[in-house]
Design an enzyme around this catalytic site. Structure first.
Site, mmCIF file in Angstrom:
data_model
loop_
_atom_site.group_PDB
_atom_site.id
_atom_site.type_symbol
_atom_site.label_atom_id
_atom_site.label_comp_id
_atom_site.label_asym_id
_atom_site.label_seq_id
_atom_site.Cartn_x
_atom_site.Cartn_y
_atom_site.Cartn_z
ATOM 1 N N LYS A 35 21.533 -4.544 -5.600
ATOM 2 C CA LYS A 35 21.246 -3.394 -5.164
ATOM 3 C C LYS A 35 20.497 -3.016 -4.162
ATOM 4 C CE LYS A 35 18.262 -1.938 -8.841
ATOM 5 N NZ LYS A 35 17.105 -0.996 -9.941
ATOM 6 N N ARG A 130 14.691 9.595 -16.551
ATOM 7 C CA ARG A 130 15.457 9.761 -14.992
ATOM 8 C C ARG A 130 16.517 10.270 -15.874
ATOM 9 N NH1 ARG A 130 13.987 4.449 -12.358
ATOM 10 N NH2 ARG A 130 15.690 3.531 -14.025
ATOM 11 N N TYR A 250 -6.277 -0.934 15.993
ATOM 12 C CA TYR A 250 -6.221 0.402 16.270
ATOM 13 C C TYR A 250 -7.786 1.032 14.871
ATOM 14 C CZ TYR A 250 -1.591 1.207 18.712
ATOM 15 O OH TYR A 250 -0.927 1.005 19.272
ATOM 16 N N MET A 298 2.717 -2.001 15.037
ATOM 17 C CA MET A 298 3.553 -1.269 14.739
ATOM 18 C C MET A 298 4.889 -2.736 15.055
ATOM 19 S SD MET A 298 7.068 0.754 16.985
ATOM 20 C CE MET A 298 6.241 3.143 16.005
HETATM 21 C C1 LIG Z 1 17.246 -2.054 -10.423
HETATM 22 C C2 LIG Z 1 17.893 -2.211 -11.968
HETATM 23 C C3 LIG Z 1 17.710 -3.729 -12.856
HETATM 24 C C4 LIG Z 1 16.912 -4.645 -12.492
HETATM 25 O O1 LIG Z 1 15.362 -4.826 -12.315
HETATM 26 P P1 LIG Z 1 14.832 -5.553 -12.234
HETATM 27 O O2 LIG Z 1 13.097 -5.030 -13.048
HETATM 28 O O3 LIG Z 1 15.032 -6.105 -10.550
HETATM 29 O O4 LIG Z 1 15.100 -7.457 -13.191
HETATM 30 C C5 LIG Z 1 18.261 -3.880 -14.153
HETATM 31 N N1 LIG Z 1 19.304 -2.045 -14.946
HETATM 32 C C6 LIG Z 1 18.672 -1.222 -13.872
HETATM 33 C C7 LIG Z 1 19.331 0.578 -14.952
HETATM 34 C C8 LIG Z 1 18.094 -1.116 -12.559
HETATM 35 O O5 LIG Z 1 18.005 0.244 -12.269
#
Ligand SMILES: *Cc1c(COP(=O)(O)O)cnc(C)c1O
Length: 354
Positions: A35, A130, A250, A298
């Site tokens: 992802k 969640r 800055y 930046m």
């Molecule tokens: C992002 C995610 C993972 C991977 O987590 P890591 O800590 O990056 O290994 C696994 N399962 C779910 C449901 C996630 O959202």
């Protein structure tokens, strides 16, 4: 000459890290989590490097379809499922697997005619709070899915797998709810893969470890045998000597305590470098460790060259990666490697190396 910033992604490091995940969970299949554009490394690039993974997990339907169109035939899982009912037909058309975490998603599946059995991962809330079915709602949800002929995998996600002895309760809860169900199980992200063999189940879901960063604050990636996939580079574009009392950047937030030799690096927060990184955040200049000073702007940041007299304009600077763990930079900046890797900006040219 263009601006000298760039990032490289090591394909052999990605493959090596997948091997580490596999050795920790030899009896499970591996759902590589790619992802957020492969945690900032480029989703298709990562998928190609990890083509031996048993599956890929992404967030959006568009990403999943892009993987199918690039020719990936393995399981592709939507980690939060579909976001609206009108995505269901595409999901089925492309043979994707989907997380199911809420009743409205089951209703949407019921209303879409399905010719072949759909693959669903039913998510149970064991304490992250969640997404996912409450334990008391799970049996009904499972029954509805099985009645429509879905092939079900049981899934949960831990909130504290990066800490010691912190999954006992959610693991026991998951095991109690799913006891005796002859269905595949998936519980473990990177931290749980490394810390909790009892939670490996049938599918593991490594993310951050594939990219060579550590999911734990108390253990370095190299101690875990992981290799950094991304190296983020730039160069010095200016050098100057300043006298004691001179302010840099800055707000004049850094004031030289003594005469100093300093440099300016072509990298700023618009490239994805964290603006919150304070004076002292580590950086490598010509392979030697130094620190950033003053506020990150930046497009530039400033570094201390006082102990590295031989630098010149064009000297290479490593912001993180090989020889400078992204975890160290993240800790100095009060964040985690995940955030830094995902934030590398689209304007940074990225290329792959073996
Ligand atoms: C992002 C995610 C993972 C991977 O987590 P890591 O800590 O990056 O290994 C696994 N399962 C779910 C449901 C996630 O959202």
């Amino acid at each position: 000459m263009s601006r000298p910033i760039r990032a490289t992604v090591s394909l052999s490091a990605l493959r090596h890290n997948l091997g580490v995940a596999r050795r920790h969970a030899p009896h499970a299949r591996t759902m590589a989590v790619i992802k957020a554009n492969g945690y900032g490394h480029g989703m298709l690039r990562v998928a190609k490097a990890l083509e031996t993974a048993d599956g890929f997990a992404v967030l959006n339907l568009a990403e999943a379809i892009a993987l199918r169109e690039a020719g990936f035939r393995q399981d592709i899982l939507l980690l939060e499922g579909f976001f609206s009912a009108d995505e269901v037909s595409l999901l089925i058309q492309h043979g994707l697997s989907t997380v199911i975490h809420a009743q409205w998603q089951i209703d949407a599946l019921t209303q879409t005619p399905v010719s072949s059995p759909i693959q669903v991962w039913i998510k149970i809330n064991t304490g992250m709070n969640r997404l996912g079915f409450q334990p008391e709602d799970f049996p009904t949800a499972l029954q509805s899915l099985q009645q429509m002929g879905a092939q079900v995998t049981l899934m949960t996600h831990f909130s504290r797998a990066d800490e010691k002895n912190c999954i006992t309760e959610p693991l026991a809860l998951f095991n109690t709810i799913t006891l005796e169900l002859p269905l595949p199980r998936s519980l473990s992200n990177s931290a749980a893969i490394l810390n909790y063999p009892a939670a490996h189940g049938d599918w593991v879901r490594p993310g951050i470890m594939l990219y060579g960063a550590s999911p734990m604050s108390h253990q370095s990636a190299s101690a875990l045998g992981l290799k950094p996939a991304m190296t983020f580079f730039s160069e010095l574009i200016a050098i100057r000597d300043i006298s004691a009392g001179t302010e840099v950047g800055y707000g004049g937030s850094f004031r030289a305590p003594c005469a100093m030799h300093i440099g300016t690096v072509a990298c700023g927060y618009a490239d994805g470098y964290p603006r919150h990184a304070p004076t002292g955040t580590p950086v490598l200049i010509d392979g030697q460790r130094s620190r950033i000073i003053g506020r990150v702007s930046m497009d530039m940041l400033t570094v201390d060259l006082s102990a590295i007299p031989d630098t010149r304009i064009g000297s290479p600077v490593t912001l993180w990666g090989k020889d400078l763990p992204v975890d160290e930079v993240a800790t100095a900046a009060g964040t985690i490697s995940y955030e830094l890797l995902c934030a590398v900006a689209a304007r940074v040219p990225m290329s792959e190396i073996e």
